[in-house]
Design a protein around this motif. Structure first.
Motif, PDB file in Angstrom:
ATOM      1  N   ASP A  70       0.784  -0.983  -0.101  1.00 22.89           N
ATOM      2  CA  ASP A  70      -0.026  -0.069  -0.072  1.00 22.89           C
ATOM      3  C   ASP A  70       0.955   1.381   0.095  1.00 22.89           C
ATOM      4  OD1 ASP A  70      -2.664   1.338   0.682  1.00 22.89           O
ATOM      5  OD2 ASP A  70      -1.359   1.812   2.316  1.00 22.89           O
ATOM      6  N   ASP A 121      -6.764  10.328  -3.767  1.00 25.18           N
ATOM      7  CA  ASP A 121      -7.184   9.039  -3.628  1.00 25.18           C
ATOM      8  C   ASP A 121      -5.946   8.148  -4.013  1.00 25.18           C
ATOM      9  OD1 ASP A 121      -8.012   6.618  -3.810  1.00 25.18           O
ATOM     10  OD2 ASP A 121      -9.726   7.075  -5.012  1.00 25.18           O
ATOM     11  N   ASN A 123      -5.301   5.300  -3.485  1.00 25.72           N
ATOM     12  CA  ASN A 123      -5.540   3.861  -3.562  1.00 25.72           C
ATOM     13  C   ASN A 123      -5.411   3.438  -5.362  1.00 25.72           C
ATOM     14  OD1 ASN A 123      -6.771   2.376  -1.157  1.00 25.72           O
ATOM     15  ND2 ASN A 123      -7.780   4.513  -1.094  1.00 25.72           N
ATOM     16  N   THR A 179      -4.579  -8.558  -0.537  1.00 30.86           N
ATOM     17  CA  THR A 179      -4.078  -8.021  -1.801  1.00 30.86           C
ATOM     18  C   THR A 179      -3.811  -9.059  -2.548  1.00 30.86           C
ATOM     19  OG1 THR A 179      -3.236  -6.129  -0.706  1.00 30.86           O
ATOM     20  CG2 THR A 179      -2.543  -6.395  -2.581  1.00 30.86           C
ATOM     21  N   ARG A 200      -7.427  -4.872  -3.999  1.00 29.56           N
ATOM     22  CA  ARG A 200      -7.046  -4.576  -2.406  1.00 29.56           C
ATOM     23  C   ARG A 200      -8.645  -4.634  -1.704  1.00 29.56           C
ATOM     24  NH1 ARG A 200      -5.120  -0.010  -0.819  1.00 29.56           N
ATOM     25  NH2 ARG A 200      -4.575  -0.771   1.098  1.00 29.56           N
ATOM     26  N   THR A 227     -10.990  -2.329  -3.659  1.00 31.75           N
ATOM     27  CA  THR A 227     -10.659  -1.640  -4.853  1.00 31.75           C
ATOM     28  C   THR A 227     -10.059  -2.526  -5.834  1.00 31.75           C
ATOM     29  OG1 THR A 227      -8.265  -1.336  -4.285  1.00 31.75           O
ATOM     30  CG2 THR A 227      -9.968   0.254  -3.332  1.00 31.75           C
ATOM     31  N   ASN A 229      -7.728  -2.102  -9.713  1.00 30.09           N
ATOM     32  CA  ASN A 229      -6.925  -1.464 -10.446  1.00 30.09           C
ATOM     33  C   ASN A 229      -6.606  -2.168 -11.705  1.00 30.09           C
ATOM     34  OD1 ASN A 229      -6.248   1.377 -10.016  1.00 30.09           O
ATOM     35  ND2 ASN A 229      -5.156   0.806  -8.130  1.00 30.09           N
ATOM     36  N   TYR A 251     -10.124   2.150 -12.803  1.00 30.28           N
ATOM     37  CA  TYR A 251      -9.864   1.910 -11.408  1.00 30.28           C
ATOM     38  C   TYR A 251     -11.210   2.109 -10.666  1.00 30.28           C
ATOM     39  CZ  TYR A 251      -9.509   3.992  -6.709  1.00 30.28           C
ATOM     40  OH  TYR A 251      -9.481   4.114  -5.262  1.00 30.28           O
ATOM     41  N   ARG A 253     -13.491   1.836  -6.857  1.00 29.88           N
ATOM     42  CA  ARG A 253     -13.295   1.527  -5.415  1.00 29.88           C
ATOM     43  C   ARG A 253     -14.503   1.862  -4.920  1.00 29.88           C
ATOM     44  NH1 ARG A 253     -11.485   4.877  -0.661  1.00 29.88           N
ATOM     45  NH2 ARG A 253     -11.645   6.604  -1.900  1.00 29.88           N
TER      46      ARG A 253
END
Length: 680
Positions: A70, A121, A123, A179, A200, A227, A229, A251, A253
């Protein structure tokens, strides 16, 4: 500070003294790279020890050793000048006393767009794809433009190296933290592809079950989330002069709020598209063009009915667009010079349907930079950027950096000017709040705002050996014309202005709104940040390495009403220690990493009845240990399991209903990880 924090600092020092007394062994398994290539400080590639502008570097190896997946965790553990004020809505980043709106975050030199409740953000950053993270502290506007008053964080991603590489990395931790990343690289003589996916997720948790009055509470301090990605890049190199690329990302979330009776959850969607080409005139000169389109949406996902909104409805609250085009050239007219010329165009758009806001602003910029090396020991860098912003008009930001090397010692001095153009929410934000029958407050934008400006200066002294680097940096950063929100009574405006505000409030409120106050943005405050940093990195031999950083920042702001006071969320003292051991036995390698961060209280002060009330979040220390076990006896496969403990001493901020939490950590957690890699 807790006794165990001092204990581990002393242990780290003892390890250093013990190992340094032994014969230093420079071998292939040394685990600290003291001189990586960097680009952020100058816009040109330099070895770290040869750049005239100090840059702090976190490598992929640093991140991997610490068992981190992270971005916030990586920066917290490895860069003490960065701190995060975390809450259920996101991470509020601070760099040496200045908030995230003064810190420019880049991915491969291109701005990361999108905020959640004014929190960048983070993330969106896929850590599995990171090669290194470069942190430039202080004004970087001469090269990077707006938002770089406090500093620049540039995330450099990996490029395909092998013909085929496929990697899977899984990490499972308590509290439902999970993750999963998957990467696939393909490279031929002229074509390359990089594909990455990261998932994640985590359960939510509540740090304390009672409020300040002893009543039960079930609100999550850390919300459950997940999330996804996706990133894709294609590169094409038809010959040794021309290279081209196209890239894209998606992306998603979702934040699940608690308690369950709340009306909606939060969802965030983003996608970006980019392309570019580079033409090499020769090995010394090139011209490069890059374009990017970045888009970020904030939505409400209704879990309970609310007016016309049914369960499952997803309603957009805010959309942000960022378009940029950058044409840059580098020429080496002589052996000892590097000359950069560039032109940039940016257009930003903000769409907030519920506030009837759909606005945009453009920026044109041109910049130049010259690097000159004299007598092999003296390097001078001078740069200048001219910017025209649609509302803030013309701004000029110069920069001058000097580096002189004397044996193993390097001295650097820097002056740079910074500026930040007003954000679209500051220029055009309109919202209205009214409770019951009382008069409400209209929050209004201000189209007449000037750009914020700064002057930054620093002195750096560094000692550099093959196995040891020690550096000390002192700095001062002065800001003026800071944009702040001010609340003014409606009666202080003219009748024409009152009528205009009333019309806006009626439109937003959907009826005859009652106005009492107006909150708008003005160029009012100034700030002064003074501080210094000390860092050490050493390869001690026999597989041992040690690193440590300490930073002090005295961050103060002044307004016309209350005078000087400490900047909200700033941290005066912070430091970290990283100790590592690595050793190989034939096809098996062991890596053990101990990391600790200690910081003083995070400032939160409230003015009540002409007296400042201290509501600061307390200082704390977090210590983590991670182990990696690498098996690479197979020809094409590598297997790497890992085991670790986060927050060894089980720290958590469980004060009843604390308004400002020191940290969202739930306490001690254990994790396991597994990396699988195929390469050919």
């Amino acid at each position: 500070m807790k006794k165990q924090n001092w204990l581990f600092i002393l242990m780290g020092g003892c390890v250093a003294m013990s190992a340094s007394a032994q014969e230093t062994k420079q071998s292939q398994d040394l685990s600290v790279e003291l001189n990586p290539v960097v680009v952020t400080g100058t816009g040109t590639h330099h070895r770290l020890k040869d750049t005239p502008t100090p840059v702090e570097v976190v490598t992929a190896n640093d991140i991997k050793k610490a068992g981190i997946t992270d971005f916030r965790e990586a920066m917290t553990a490895l860069v003490p000048s960065l701190s995060f004020s975390t809450n259920s809505m996101g991470d509020y980043l601070m760099l040496n006393g200045l908030s995230n709106k003064y810190v420019l975050i880049l991915i491969n030199g291109k701005k990361l767009t999108g905020d959640s409740s004014n929190n960048i953000d983070l993330n969106r950053i896929d850590m599995s794809n990171v090669k290194r993270i470069e942190v430039l502290k202080g004004a970087g506007s001469a090269l990077y433009g707006s938002d770089a008053i406090g500093g620049v964080i540039n995330i450099i991603t990996n490029q395909p190296i092998n013909d085929i590489t496929v990697t899977s990395n899984t990490k499972v931790e308590e509290r439902g933290q999970f993750t999963q990343t998957a990467n696939a690289d393909i490279k031929t003589e002229k074509f390359a592809s990089y594909t990455s996916y990261q998932r994640r997720q985590a359960d939510g948790w509540t740090l304390t079950r009672v409020d300040a009055d002893g009543e039960a509470r079930d609100k999550h301090d850390a919300n459950a989330f997940y999330t996804d990605n996706y990133t894709q890049m294609f590169q094409f190199t038809p010959n040794d002069k021309l290279s081209m690329y196209v890239e894209g990302s998606y992306y998603d979330r979702t934040v699940k709020r608690q308690p369950e009776y709340l009306k909606y959850n939060l969802t965030y969607d983003a996608y970006s598209l980019g392309a570019g080409a580079k033409y090499n005139f020769n090995k010394r000169s090139y011209i490069q063009f890059d374009i990017k389109n970045d888009n970020y949406d904030t939505n409400y996902l209704y879990t309970n009915e609310d007016g016309d909104n049914k369960v499952g409805d997803e309603v957009r609250q805010k959309r942000q667009h960022y378009y940029s085009g950058n044409l840059k050239s580098l020429f080496r007219f002589t052996e000892n010079t590097r000359t950069i010329f560039g032109v940039e165009y940016i257009q930003e758009t903000l769409d907030r349907p519920s506030f009837n806001v759909d606005e945009r602003a453009y920026t044109w910029a041109t910049y130049a930079q010259e690097e000159i090396t004299l007598f092999k020991n003296l390097q001078i860098q001078a740069g200048l950027r001219y910017v025209y912003h649609e509302t803030a008009k013309s701004n000029v930001t110069p920069k001058l950096a000097v580096m002189y090397r004397l044996g193993d010692f390097t001295i650097r001095g820097q002056y740079s000017a910074g500026f930040r153009a007003p954000g679209l929410d500051e220029l055009y934000k309109y919202s209205y709040s009214q409770r019951g029958t009382r008069a409400g407050t209209l929050s209004a934008g201000n189209k007449n705002l000037d750009a914020e400006k700064s002057n930054y200066g620093s002195i750096n002294l560094e000692f550099n050996k093959k196995w040891l680097t020690v550096g000390v940096t002192g700095y001062i950063n002065e800001l003026r014309d800071m944009i702040v929100a001010r609340t003014v009574k409606l009666s202080e405006f003219s009748e024409a202005e009152q009528a205009a505000f009333q019309e806006i409030a009626n439109e937003l409120y959907g009826g005859n709104a009652k106005l009492g106050n107006i909150q708008n943005y003005v160029n009012n405050d100034k700030a002064l940040i003074k501080g210094f940093e000390v860092n050490l990195n050493a390869n001690l031999g026999y597989g041992f390495s040690l690193g440590g950083n300490y930073t002090f920042a005295d961050a103060r702001t002044k307004d016309s009403e209350t005078g000087w006071h400490k900047i909200e969320r700033s941290v005066r003292h912070s430091g970290n220690v990283n100790a590592n051991y690595a050793h190989a036995w034939k096809s098996y390698r062991l890596n053990i990493n101990l990391n600790g961060r200690v910081q003083s209280k995070r400032i939160h002060e409230t003015l009540k009845s002409d007296e400042w009330i201290d509501e600061s979040a307390p200082g704390f220390g977090l210590w983590n240990i991670s182990t990696r076990h690498t098996f690479d006896g197979l020809k094409y496969f590598t297997i790497e399991p890992g085991v670790g403990i986060s927050n060894i001493f089980d720290y958590s901020d469980r004060r009843p209903d604390a308004s400002h939490l020191a940290s969202l950590t739930p306490g001690r957690t254990f994790y396991v990880s597994l990396l699988l890699r195929f390469k050919k």
